[in-house]
Design a protein around this motif. Structure first.
Motif, short mmCIF file in Angstrom:
data_model
loop_
_atom_site.label_atom_id
_atom_site.label_comp_id
_atom_site.label_asym_id
_atom_site.label_seq_id
_atom_site.Cartn_x
_atom_site.Cartn_y
_atom_site.Cartn_z
N VAL A 36 0.57 -1.15 -0.10
CA VAL A 36 -0.06 -0.09 0.22
C VAL A 36 1.05 1.20 0.37
O VAL A 36 1.28 2.24 1.20
N PRO A 37 1.58 1.63 -1.39
CA PRO A 37 2.39 2.44 -1.26
C PRO A 37 1.66 3.82 -0.42
O PRO A 37 2.54 4.85 -0.24
N GLU A 72 -9.82 2.37 -3.20
CA GLU A 72 -11.22 3.78 -3.19
C GLU A 72 -11.17 4.54 -2.54
O GLU A 72 -10.78 5.82 -2.41
N ALA A 73 -10.20 3.72 -1.15
CA ALA A 73 -9.71 5.18 -0.45
C ALA A 73 -8.53 5.96 -1.01
O ALA A 73 -7.67 6.45 -0.42
N GLY A 74 -7.98 5.26 -1.67
CA GLY A 74 -6.61 5.42 -2.61
C GLY A 74 -5.82 5.32 -2.33
O GLY A 74 -4.21 5.29 -2.21
N TYR A 75 -5.17 3.85 -1.78
CA TYR A 75 -4.19 3.81 -0.33
C TYR A 75 -3.36 2.46 -1.45
O TYR A 75 -2.05 2.54 -1.53
N LEU A 76 -3.94 2.10 -2.53
CA LEU A 76 -3.01 0.86 -3.60
C LEU A 76 -2.13 2.06 -4.92
O LEU A 76 -1.36 1.06 -5.65
N ALA A 77 -2.54 3.02 -5.36
CA ALA A 77 -1.72 3.68 -5.84
C ALA A 77 -0.48 4.37 -5.40
O ALA A 77 -0.44 4.49 -4.17
N ASP A 78 0.11 4.87 -6.62
CA ASP A 78 1.48 5.12 -6.13
C ASP A 78 1.78 6.83 -5.47
O ASP A 78 0.92 7.36 -6.05
N ALA A 137 -0.93 -3.45 10.06
CA ALA A 137 -0.83 -2.58 8.98
C ALA A 137 0.14 -2.14 9.16
O ALA A 137 0.46 -1.27 10.49
N SER A 138 0.79 -1.70 8.52
CA SER A 138 2.63 -0.86 8.38
C SER A 138 3.03 0.30 8.09
O SER A 138 2.94 0.18 6.42
N SER A 139 2.80 1.06 8.63
CA SER A 139 3.08 2.30 7.86
C SER A 139 5.24 2.76 6.97
O SER A 139 5.28 3.28 6.42
N SER A 140 5.56 2.19 8.03
CA SER A 140 6.81 1.72 7.96
C SER A 140 7.01 1.44 6.38
O SER A 140 8.01 1.28 5.82
N VAL A 157 -2.54 4.51 8.69
CA VAL A 157 -2.72 2.79 9.34
C VAL A 157 -3.70 2.23 9.97
O VAL A 157 -4.84 1.51 10.08
N VAL A 158 -4.61 3.66 11.15
CA VAL A 158 -5.01 4.18 11.71
C VAL A 158 -6.35 3.44 10.97
O VAL A 158 -8.00 2.77 10.95
N GLU A 159 -6.76 4.30 9.76
CA GLU A 159 -8.36 4.13 8.98
C GLU A 159 -8.27 3.24 8.18
O GLU A 159 -9.01 2.66 7.53
N VAL A 160 -6.75 2.63 7.45
CA VAL A 160 -6.54 0.89 7.27
C VAL A 160 -7.28 -0.32 7.77
O VAL A 160 -8.43 -0.46 7.32
N ARG A 161 -7.34 0.46 8.79
CA ARG A 161 -7.27 -0.86 9.92
C ARG A 161 -9.23 -1.00 10.29
O ARG A 161 -10.26 -1.82 9.46
N ARG A 162 -9.78 0.21 9.86
CA ARG A 162 -11.11 0.69 9.87
C ARG A 162 -12.08 0.07 8.80
O ARG A 162 -12.11 -0.64 8.79
#
Length: 78
Positions: free
Chosen positions: A8-9, A62-68, A35-38, A17-22
């Motif tokens: 998840v770039p 859709e939340a934009g986390y898979l985009a570069d 989930a690791s932001s590092s 991380v909090v939002e992805v987990r939610r």
């Protein structure tokens, strides 16, 4: 139970991380989310009878986390 690991770039901070987990824990069949932001990685353990991998990918996309992550390049010009 199946485990899916995704890059998840665009997850670069703890607030992401909090939002992805939610987002992921709201999906039916999700057992655990790491989930690791590092490392910009998400691992999801889920019941494949209740949830498909595509649904997980769709929510994150859709939340934009898979985009570069767009980072401006230095031109060397002031």
């Amino acid at each position: 139970m199946k485990t899916l690991s995704l890059d998840v770039p665009s997850m670069y901070g703890d607030h992401h991380v909090v939002e992805v987990r939610r987002l992921l824990t709201q999906l039916p069949g999700v057992e655990t989310v790491y989930a690791s932001s590092s490392f910009r990685v998400v691992e999801v353990a889920f019941d494949e009878k209740s949830l498909q991998e595509d649904a997980i990918r769709k929510v994150l996309d859709e939340a934009g986390y898979l985009a570069d992550l767009d980072v401006p390049l230095e031109t060397g010009m002031p």
